[in-house]
Design a protein around this motif. Sequence first.
Motif, PDB file in Angstrom:
ATOM      1  N   PRO A  24      32.624  86.204  32.442  1.00 39.75           N
ATOM      2  CA  PRO A  24      32.273  87.606  32.730  1.00 39.75           C
ATOM      3  C   PRO A  24      31.038  88.081  31.987  1.00 39.75           C
ATOM      4  N   CYS A  25      30.761  87.513  30.813  1.00 33.67           N
ATOM      5  CA  CYS A  25      29.559  87.906  30.071  1.00 33.67           C
ATOM      6  C   CYS A  25      28.307  87.581  30.867  1.00 33.67           C
ATOM      7  N   TYR A  28      28.022  89.852  33.973  1.00 36.05           N
ATOM      8  CA  TYR A  28      27.577  91.179  33.544  1.00 36.05           C
ATOM      9  C   TYR A  28      26.091  91.173  33.207  1.00 36.05           C
ATOM     10  N   LYS A  32      22.813  92.914  35.086  1.00 31.21           N
ATOM     11  CA  LYS A  32      22.055  93.895  34.310  1.00 31.21           C
ATOM     12  C   LYS A  32      20.575  93.535  34.246  1.00 31.21           C
ATOM     13  N   TYR A 442      33.059  89.670  39.635  1.00 27.30           N
ATOM     14  CA  TYR A 442      31.984  90.258  40.435  1.00 27.30           C
ATOM     15  C   TYR A 442      32.534  91.256  41.457  1.00 27.30           C
ATOM     16  N   LEU A 445      33.575  94.418  39.664  1.00 30.57           N
ATOM     17  CA  LEU A 445      32.460  95.183  39.121  1.00 30.57           C
ATOM     18  C   LEU A 445      31.631  95.842  40.218  1.00 30.57           C
ATOM     19  N   TRP A 458      22.951  99.211  37.419  1.00 33.15           N
ATOM     20  CA  TRP A 458      22.949  97.786  37.749  1.00 33.15           C
ATOM     21  C   TRP A 458      21.596  97.422  38.361  1.00 33.15           C
ATOM     22  N   SER A 564      28.902  92.275  26.218  1.00 31.83           N
ATOM     23  CA  SER A 564      29.223  91.902  27.598  1.00 31.83           C
ATOM     24  C   SER A 564      30.717  92.037  27.864  1.00 31.83           C
ATOM     25  N   VAL A 568      32.228  94.696  30.408  1.00 32.20           N
ATOM     26  CA  VAL A 568      33.029  94.238  31.544  1.00 32.20           C
ATOM     27  C   VAL A 568      34.409  94.893  31.527  1.00 32.20           C
TER      28      VAL A 568
END
Length: 577
Positions: A24-25, A28, A32, A442, A445, A458, A564, A568
């Motif tokens: 997830p880091c 994210y 970004k 994903y 998010l 984003w 991150s 998240v």
Amino acid sequence: MDRHRQLSARALLGGALLGALLTPCNVYAGLKIGWSFNISIVALLIASGLWALLARLRLSAPLAIGEGNITQTTASSAANIISGGLVAPIPALAMLSGGNLPAVELIAWVFAVSFLGIWVAWYLRAGLIVRTPLPFPTGRATAEALQEMFRQGREARLRLRVLLGAGALAAALKWLDSGRWALPRPGLGVELPAAGALAGGAAISAKNLTLSLDPSLMLAGFGAIIGVRAGLSLLLGALIAWALLGPLGLYQGFILPGATDPAASWFGTMIEWLLWPGVALLVAATLTRLVLQLRAAHAAGTGTGRNDDGATLHRALGLALASALVVLAQTQIFGIHWLLALLAVPIAFVLAMVAARVVGETGIPPIGAIGKVSQLGSGITAPGDQTANLVGANVAGGAAGQSADLLNDFKAGHAIGATPGYQVIAQCLGVAVGSVVGSLVYLRLIPDPATMLITEQWPAPAVATWKVVAETLDQGLAALPPSALAALLLAAGCGVVLTLLEHRHGPRRVPSAPALGLAMVIPASLSLTLCLGSLVGHALARYRPRLAERFLLAAAAGLIAGESLSGVTRALLGVLG
């Protein structure tokens, strides 16, 4: 090395858990700022530290060096899953088509393109690592970290504490900033008069132009890693785009302002024009670099040949299975004609070979350039078909990304005498874990890509690049406004010239063209913080080199991972809430 202390259950499980935690880091960070972080050394630090602690408590035996290699191979392949398209072609296609793929189809697709990259890497291993060894800087750094950690247990524990401490600090600040206590974002104090097309309105503030400092420790951590040249290039690009071209466009009327509020950001409206020169500079620079590297590789002579490790049949079967899986996924998930789907595989194989050579020499995977070359090819074979354009390029980029990651792992494993077949098993497990975790994160998010992406929250610069290229190849450059077309051509020329100058005179005297282009498609506030982080890292490396060598990477990795994970978590809670 003891071959029985490599492919253990705890090494695979530990790598899978770390990969699930750190994937997830990268999702994210990729959405970004368009970048990801190689977590091989981070995974080593965490795994070796935890197992050393359990050994001191007499709850387990210490982790062996071969197990450490399997752990980092599994974890890095999971976190690298974003090269399968999660932060670039997949969201770009979702923006053009109107929605995301269902979870099952997205997981299957990301796994298929990444799985292909594993078998390409195994085929290339003999030529690029065993017989004609290339440097592979990331793999070599991982091998050195492996050997150092298992020689110096106390040093590994110290680095782990630094990593965890930096992560906790960054996570706490991000949690506060995204909650009730937003951190200050001081502007640069610039105020421009309302003139030209804006005459009679309010003055243009620094925050309107995104010229403020972002209080992100993750960005500062990235800045410390990318180095001062890239950091200063980002600063230069931000000033050109947001302090020069932006106000000029506002005065001339070809860039539209946002809300009449000195504290409001005009990123959403200004990026609609600034995107074109930024993308053109990025694409032109990366393609020029790719051509130069191809010429150099041809002059030096390449060649992969056959592998002599007795795994030729396994490799051939794996490559055939992965190729069939990718063709099937293209036809069934996206409805692409089987001839176009079949053609994407050899193109991906050739471009992955190119990427492997580039990574071996420089350490930088040219995934963006690989994707653009494939998009240009798809524009010829399937003109006007945006889906075929993005999906075909996704196959090439995904295969190249995972291939480069595994070759770095192969380099580290070769240095310590690891068994390559064990690393392939670890990579397959990592890809499976990363496909599931990355796809679900994903989708949570970004449930609505069309409205959420390419915004200040984003920026998704990689998504913007892939989307713009697909649209341009579909509609032609004639569809652009005259001002944007002129800026595009000028920026493309600058990208070519800067890359040629860098090739001739070296990087020290020339700004980084990709960094300049990136600064044009992300808010200036991000570039300013990245630059600040690079200056801090440079100062530490210059005046306290031993301290920087020991702890700078661990601290930067902790800042990235901590913020991150916190970001998240907060974003997922917001979506679910």
